[in-house]
Design an enzyme around this catalytic site. Structure first.
Site, PDB file in Angstrom:
ATOM      1  CG  HIS A  81      -1.864  -1.172   1.237  1.00  0.00           C
ATOM      2  ND1 HIS A  81      -2.576  -1.516   2.361  1.00  0.00           N
ATOM      3  CD2 HIS A  81      -2.188  -2.093   0.280  1.00  0.00           C
ATOM      4  CE1 HIS A  81      -3.296  -2.606   2.099  1.00  0.00           C
ATOM      5  NE2 HIS A  81      -3.068  -2.969   0.853  1.00  0.00           N
ATOM      6  CG  HIS A 238      -7.655  -3.118  -1.576  1.00  0.00           C
ATOM      7  ND1 HIS A 238      -7.020  -2.093  -0.911  1.00  0.00           N
ATOM      8  CD2 HIS A 238      -6.958  -4.246  -1.276  1.00  0.00           C
ATOM      9  CE1 HIS A 238      -6.000  -2.578  -0.229  1.00  0.00           C
ATOM     10  NE2 HIS A 238      -5.939  -3.884  -0.435  1.00  0.00           N
ATOM     11  CG  ASP A 242      -3.508  -5.181  -2.734  1.00  0.00           C
ATOM     12  OD1 ASP A 242      -3.081  -4.302  -1.948  1.00  0.00           O
ATOM     13  OD2 ASP A 242      -4.297  -6.082  -2.382  1.00  0.00           O
ATOM     14  CG  HIS A 265      -0.361  -9.623  -2.459  1.00  0.00           C
ATOM     15  ND1 HIS A 265      -0.260  -8.287  -2.784  1.00  0.00           N
ATOM     16  CD2 HIS A 265      -1.286  -9.700  -1.469  1.00  0.00           C
ATOM     17  CE1 HIS A 265      -1.082  -7.591  -2.021  1.00  0.00           C
ATOM     18  NE2 HIS A 265      -1.720  -8.421  -1.219  1.00  0.00           N
TER      19      HIS A 265
END
Length: 295
Positions: A81, A238, A242, A265
């Protein structure tokens, strides 16, 4: 897009708990020399090398966050972030001092980092800013999940997610991404999690600092946060946030189009490593020559 590199004008200071460790940490984002990139320093580590430079290869873990490590085994967790805020606000070089193992989660979005960086201000540097220009398709695939980079004139961010809950369902976002778009479209979008997973995560040493103050919590088809969502499609936005942070471990902003389908991720870092393995599919470029030609 800035043609020259920038660092922070003065230290950006903040503190908070880590969403996974639950530990309170203090952070100082400090000015750094041109061409030094983003480097994390674990100020609480005294017995070995505590400097953790950011790179694609430094990513050592991607379960519910991005973790980087140095050769001495010193790690910094949940960097994505802040990294998203740094790249989209145009911070090329910074030393991030943190006195614990995990970056503070703040409110679960990049907005608190944007605010502290705005207060610190930026200082231009004489070195030209380097960009990673995508020349050919680069892809990472895992089952029905996919992350792709393709050539584009600027930076574009597209993402699709699908969850079997009425609270999320299928969501898609597709944005031409620059600083203004990041500030208005993505920066305030928070991380999210499912109540039924919390006990299992905590048994694994994760989510110990997670609360409705820093995470959108879903129980079945219901959003538990009393304030509700900041945007109807906050979840997919969001995920896009990321991805921006995860790509910046490459050390330079992207000139190209990112498309993520149910990626996280791990797949984002697989894409980073696929890019590094294919040097013919991209090149480093600057905008300085373009400016000279325009004069």
């Amino acid at each position: 897009m800035a043609a020259f590199q920038h660092t922070v004008r003065s230290p950006a200071l903040f503190a908070g708990i880590g969403v996974h460790t639950g530990e309170y940490t203090r952070v100082s984002v400090r000015p750094a020399a041109a061409n030094s990139g983003v480097v994390f320093v674990r100020t609480d580590v005294k017995d070995r090398d505590n400097v953790v430079p950011v790179s694609g290869e430094a990513v050592c873990k991607t379960q519910l966050g991005t973790v980087i490590a140095n050769d001495a085994g010193v790690t910094v967790s949940t960097i994505e972030h802040l990294m998203a805020a740094l790249v989209m606000l145009g911070v090329d070089n910074a030393v991030v001092e943190v006195d614990g193992p995990e970056m503070p989660i703040m409110d679960g979005s990049s907005l608190p980092f944007v605010r502290v960086l705005d207060r610190a201000g930026l200082r231009p540097q004489e070195a030209p800013r380097a960009f990673i220009e995508i020349l050919d398709t680069i892809e990472a695939v895992e089952g029905d999940k996919r992350a792709t980079l393709t050539p584009a004139d600027g930076f574009e961010m597209a993402f699709t997610i699908e969850f079997p809950t009425a609270a999320i369902g299928r969501q898609t976002v597709d944005l031409a991404m620059d600083e203004a778009a990041f500030r208005t479209e993505l920066a305030d979008c928070r991380t999210f999690g499912f109540l039924h997973e919390v006990e299992a995560l905590r048994a694994m040493g994760l989510a110990r600092g997670g609360t409705m103050e820093n995470c959108v919590v879903i129980d079945g088809d219901v959003i538990l946060n009393p304030e509700g969502l900041r945007r109807p499609d906050e979840f997919v936005r969001h995920k896009a946030l990321d991805a921006i942070g995860d790509l910046y471990v490459l050390g330079a902003p992207i000139l190209g189009r990112f498309e993520g389908v149910c990626a996280g991720h791990g797949l984002n870092n697989a894409l980073v490593r696929a890019l590094l393995a294919r040097p013919e599919a991209w090149r480093m470029t600057t905008l300085v020559e373009d400016l000279r030609e325009a004069v």
